[in-house]
Write a protein that holds these residues in place. Structure first.
Motif, PDB file in Angstrom:
ATOM      1  N   GLU A   1       0.697  -1.093   0.111  1.00 19.80           N
ATOM      2  CA  GLU A   1      -0.048   0.103   0.233  1.00 19.80           C
ATOM      3  C   GLU A   1       0.836   1.249  -0.145  1.00 19.80           C
ATOM      4  O   GLU A   1       1.850   1.349   0.745  1.00 19.80           O
ATOM      5  CB  GLU A   1      -0.736   0.150   1.309  1.00 19.80           C
ATOM      6  CG  GLU A   1      -1.909   1.267   1.416  1.00 19.80           C
ATOM      7  CD  GLU A   1      -2.963   1.116   0.468  1.00 19.80           C
ATOM      8  OE1 GLU A   1      -3.148   2.364  -0.313  1.00 19.80           O
ATOM      9  OE2 GLU A   1      -3.248   0.385   0.041  1.00 19.80           O
ATOM     10  N   TRP A   2       0.550   2.237  -0.875  1.00 21.75           N
ATOM     11  CA  TRP A   2       1.364   3.346  -1.058  1.00 21.75           C
ATOM     12  C   TRP A   2       0.776   4.587  -0.512  1.00 21.75           C
ATOM     13  O   TRP A   2      -0.435   4.773  -0.997  1.00 21.75           O
ATOM     14  CB  TRP A   2       1.921   3.740  -2.260  1.00 21.75           C
ATOM     15  CG  TRP A   2       3.089   2.659  -2.840  1.00 21.75           C
ATOM     16  CD1 TRP A   2       4.383   2.706  -2.755  1.00 21.75           C
ATOM     17  CD2 TRP A   2       2.808   1.425  -3.620  1.00 21.75           C
ATOM     18  NE1 TRP A   2       4.954   1.708  -3.368  1.00 21.75           N
ATOM     19  CE2 TRP A   2       3.971   0.913  -3.731  1.00 21.75           C
ATOM     20  CE3 TRP A   2       1.640   0.811  -3.915  1.00 21.75           C
ATOM     21  CZ2 TRP A   2       4.206  -0.432  -4.494  1.00 21.75           C
ATOM     22  CZ3 TRP A   2       1.704  -0.227  -4.672  1.00 21.75           C
ATOM     23  CH2 TRP A   2       2.887  -0.985  -4.875  1.00 21.75           C
ATOM     24  N   ILE A   3       1.330   5.310   0.154  1.00 22.88           N
ATOM     25  CA  ILE A   3       0.849   6.557   0.582  1.00 22.88           C
ATOM     26  C   ILE A   3       1.379   7.800   0.013  1.00 22.88           C
ATOM     27  O   ILE A   3       2.662   7.826   0.081  1.00 22.88           O
ATOM     28  CB  ILE A   3       0.796   6.855   2.268  1.00 22.88           C
ATOM     29  CG1 ILE A   3      -0.119   5.720   2.839  1.00 22.88           C
ATOM     30  CG2 ILE A   3       0.116   8.236   2.643  1.00 22.88           C
ATOM     31  CD1 ILE A   3      -1.496   5.449   2.458  1.00 22.88           C
TER      32      ILE A   3
ATOM     33  N   VAL B   1       5.573   9.132   7.543  1.00 24.07           N
ATOM     34  CA  VAL B   1       3.962   8.778   7.518  1.00 24.07           C
ATOM     35  C   VAL B   1       3.788   7.633   8.519  1.00 24.07           C
ATOM     36  O   VAL B   1       4.663   6.662   8.593  1.00 24.07           O
ATOM     37  CB  VAL B   1       3.628   8.092   6.173  1.00 24.07           C
ATOM     38  CG1 VAL B   1       2.174   7.633   5.868  1.00 24.07           C
ATOM     39  CG2 VAL B   1       3.872   9.137   5.123  1.00 24.07           C
ATOM     40  N   THR B   2       2.867   7.709   9.415  1.00 23.63           N
ATOM     41  CA  THR B   2       2.536   6.719  10.631  1.00 23.63           C
ATOM     42  C   THR B   2       1.033   5.993  10.386  1.00 23.63           C
ATOM     43  O   THR B   2       0.359   6.478   9.342  1.00 23.63           O
ATOM     44  CB  THR B   2       2.624   7.249  11.711  1.00 23.63           C
ATOM     45  OG1 THR B   2       1.823   8.343  12.142  1.00 23.63           O
ATOM     46  CG2 THR B   2       3.993   7.588  12.090  1.00 23.63           C
ATOM     47  N   TRP B   3       0.801   5.063  11.023  1.00 24.92           N
ATOM     48  CA  TRP B   3      -0.582   4.505  10.785  1.00 24.92           C
ATOM     49  C   TRP B   3      -1.310   3.921  12.104  1.00 24.92           C
ATOM     50  O   TRP B   3      -0.352   3.854  13.098  1.00 24.92           O
ATOM     51  CB  TRP B   3      -0.479   3.514   9.745  1.00 24.92           C
ATOM     52  CG  TRP B   3       0.614   1.988  10.038  1.00 24.92           C
ATOM     53  CD1 TRP B   3       1.882   2.025   9.708  1.00 24.92           C
ATOM     54  CD2 TRP B   3       0.242   0.996  11.151  1.00 24.92           C
ATOM     55  NE1 TRP B   3       2.505   0.943  10.430  1.00 24.92           N
ATOM     56  CE2 TRP B   3       1.483   0.462  11.123  1.00 24.92           C
ATOM     57  CE3 TRP B   3      -0.927   0.577  11.554  1.00 24.92           C
ATOM     58  CZ2 TRP B   3       1.606  -0.845  11.789  1.00 24.92           C
ATOM     59  CZ3 TRP B   3      -0.749  -0.499  12.550  1.00 24.92           C
ATOM     60  CH2 TRP B   3       0.437  -1.187  12.686  1.00 24.92           C
ATOM     61  N   GLU B   4      -2.378   3.565  11.953  1.00 25.65           N
ATOM     62  CA  GLU B   4      -3.145   2.792  13.156  1.00 25.65           C
ATOM     63  C   GLU B   4      -4.179   1.867  12.489  1.00 25.65           C
ATOM     64  O   GLU B   4      -4.767   2.624  11.473  1.00 25.65           O
ATOM     65  CB  GLU B   4      -3.621   3.513  14.239  1.00 25.65           C
ATOM     66  CG  GLU B   4      -4.661   4.518  14.098  1.00 25.65           C
ATOM     67  CD  GLU B   4      -5.267   5.333  15.073  1.00 25.65           C
ATOM     68  OE1 GLU B   4      -5.293   4.585  16.250  1.00 25.65           O
ATOM     69  OE2 GLU B   4      -5.493   6.334  15.125  1.00 25.65           O
ATOM     70  N   VAL B   5      -4.582   0.885  13.077  1.00 25.75           N
ATOM     71  CA  VAL B   5      -5.713  -0.174  12.373  1.00 25.75           C
ATOM     72  C   VAL B   5      -6.760   0.642  13.310  1.00 25.75           C
ATOM     73  O   VAL B   5      -7.054   0.433  14.579  1.00 25.75           O
ATOM     74  CB  VAL B   5      -5.152  -1.523  12.667  1.00 25.75           C
ATOM     75  CG1 VAL B   5      -6.602  -2.192  12.120  1.00 25.75           C
ATOM     76  CG2 VAL B   5      -4.025  -1.797  11.764  1.00 25.75           C
TER      77      VAL B   5
ATOM     78  N   SER C   1       3.147  -2.945   8.311  1.00 32.82           N
ATOM     79  CA  SER C   1       4.548  -2.720   8.285  1.00 32.82           C
ATOM     80  C   SER C   1       5.082  -1.870   7.443  1.00 32.82           C
ATOM     81  O   SER C   1       4.490  -1.887   6.220  1.00 32.82           O
ATOM     82  CB  SER C   1       5.407  -4.030   8.583  1.00 32.82           C
ATOM     83  OG  SER C   1       5.270  -4.812   7.487  1.00 32.82           O
ATOM     84  N   PRO C   2       6.325  -1.073   7.638  1.00 35.10           N
ATOM     85  CA  PRO C   2       6.654  -0.735   9.094  1.00 35.10           C
ATOM     86  C   PRO C   2       5.875   0.177   9.823  1.00 35.10           C
ATOM     87  O   PRO C   2       4.865   0.827   9.272  1.00 35.10           O
ATOM     88  CB  PRO C   2       8.125  -0.133   8.754  1.00 35.10           C
ATOM     89  CG  PRO C   2       7.798   0.442   7.167  1.00 35.10           C
ATOM     90  CD  PRO C   2       6.624  -0.463   6.533  1.00 35.10           C
ATOM     91  N   GLN C   3       6.207   0.443  11.004  1.00 32.62           N
ATOM     92  CA  GLN C   3       5.277   1.360  11.753  1.00 32.62           C
ATOM     93  C   GLN C   3       5.413   2.804  11.236  1.00 32.62           C
ATOM     94  O   GLN C   3       4.574   3.356  11.453  1.00 32.62           O
ATOM     95  CB  GLN C   3       5.978   1.285  13.293  1.00 32.62           C
ATOM     96  CG  GLN C   3       5.201   2.163  14.283  1.00 32.62           C
ATOM     97  CD  GLN C   3       3.745   1.794  14.366  1.00 32.62           C
ATOM     98  OE1 GLN C   3       3.606   0.500  14.354  1.00 32.62           O
ATOM     99  NE2 GLN C   3       2.462   2.408  14.089  1.00 32.62           N
ATOM    100  N   SER C   4       6.409   3.231  10.752  1.00 30.85           N
ATOM    101  CA  SER C   4       6.397   4.318   9.864  1.00 30.85           C
ATOM    102  C   SER C   4       7.444   4.537   8.786  1.00 30.85           C
ATOM    103  O   SER C   4       8.413   3.506   8.458  1.00 30.85           O
ATOM    104  CB  SER C   4       6.844   5.547  11.105  1.00 30.85           C
ATOM    105  OG  SER C   4       8.448   5.281  11.225  1.00 30.85           O
ATOM    106  N   ALA C   5       7.150   5.365   7.834  1.00 34.78           N
ATOM    107  CA  ALA C   5       8.159   5.280   6.800  1.00 34.78           C
ATOM    108  C   ALA C   5       8.084   6.769   6.104  1.00 34.78           C
ATOM    109  O   ALA C   5       7.454   7.658   6.401  1.00 34.78           O
ATOM    110  CB  ALA C   5       7.373   4.533   5.601  1.00 34.78           C
TER     111      ALA C   5
END
Length: 275
Positions: A198-200, A216-220, A230-234
């Protein structure tokens, strides 16, 4: 391959390659020399990469270097503490100030990525001088240099994003009035036990130009037991894109929300049974 070393391998470092812009010169005694005369027999083609310039990728596969600048037979000022005995090629590299035999000789010819790096650093300084808003924003400076280099946004393991083009970088609108965030794809389908990328993408809303260096970070936010990410951030690349991997763990629907500063984007995920 794999010859680029620390600190150039750092994620946010601008690793600078060297390419050839000069192959011959006349020293202070009006004697003609070329690259082969000082041991660089393979560096005879203007525009080619220098033989000593390190090649990528990193050991994890990420491409390096990032950009290329002139570094072969650069003529610049000679420090007075340097004497001819410091180098085996002695007076072959010493250049007269005005080209007239018998005058002061305070310039010399040198080569290396240690010549290319100051040119890249000087280019960055010119950008910040022309556009003071870039000061304190290294990601924007990096973005302007890399986006306008000769490879048109494509990176390889020899020239990086290409030969530096400071005029194009100066003319490039490296600032961004408003930022947007996209998800590619808009919705994701994964199979249980498998994973999909998945690309942001972070971009300037007025020009649709990708912005490099954004974290960029994320949460479900739905169905936490159904997927893992994964990863937790990029950090976004030259195209403004950061890649994440979504793995299906349990059949059903889930949602993951990505964040970058004040921006956020949710992606719906459909986890199917095993193939």
């Amino acid at each position: 391959m794999y010859t680029v070393r620390s600190p150039a391998v750092a994620d946010n470092a601008i690793a600078v390659a060297s390419y050839i812009t000069r192959t011959e010169w006349q020293n202070y005694m009006n004697t003609h020399y070329n690259t082969a005369d000082i041991g660089y027999t393979n560096d005879t083609t203007i525009g080619a990469i220098s033989s000593f310039s390190s090649r990528g990728p990193r050991i994890d596969g990420r491409k390096k270097p990032d950009i290329a600048a002139p570094g072969q037979e650069i003529i610049s000022v000679k420090d007075k503490i340097i004497t001819q005995s410091n180098y085996w090629y002695d007076d072959r590299i010493i250049i007269d100030n005005d080209g007239v035999f018998g005058g002061p000789a305070e310039y010399w010819v040198m080569q290396g990525t240690s010549m290319a790096c100051p040119i890249a650093a000087g280019s960055a300084a010119l950008l910040m001088q022309a556009n003071p808003s870039l000061k304190g924003n290294p990601a924007a400076v990096r973005n302007a240099l890399l986006q306008t280099a000769s490879n048109n946004g494509t990176q390889d393991n020899t020239f990086g994003y290409g030969k530096i083009n400071i005029l194009a970088a100066l003319n490039n609108d490296a600032t961004c009035e408003g930022k947007g965030i996209n998800a590619i794809p808009w919705t994701a389908t994964v199979w249980k036990g498998s994973s999909e990328p998945e690309w942001i993408r972070i971009y300037c809303e007025d020009t649709n130009t990708g912005i490099a260096g954004e974290v960029v970070t994320w949460e479900v936010t739905k169905g936490a037991k159904k997927i893992s990410v994964s990863p937790q951030s990029a950090t976004t690349d030259i195209h403004g894109e950061a890649e994440f991997i979504i793995e299906g763990r349990k059949k059903g629907k889930a949602k993951v929300t990505f964040y970058s500063g004040d921006l956020k984007k949710s992606v719906k995920v459909n986890v199917k049974g095993r193939r």
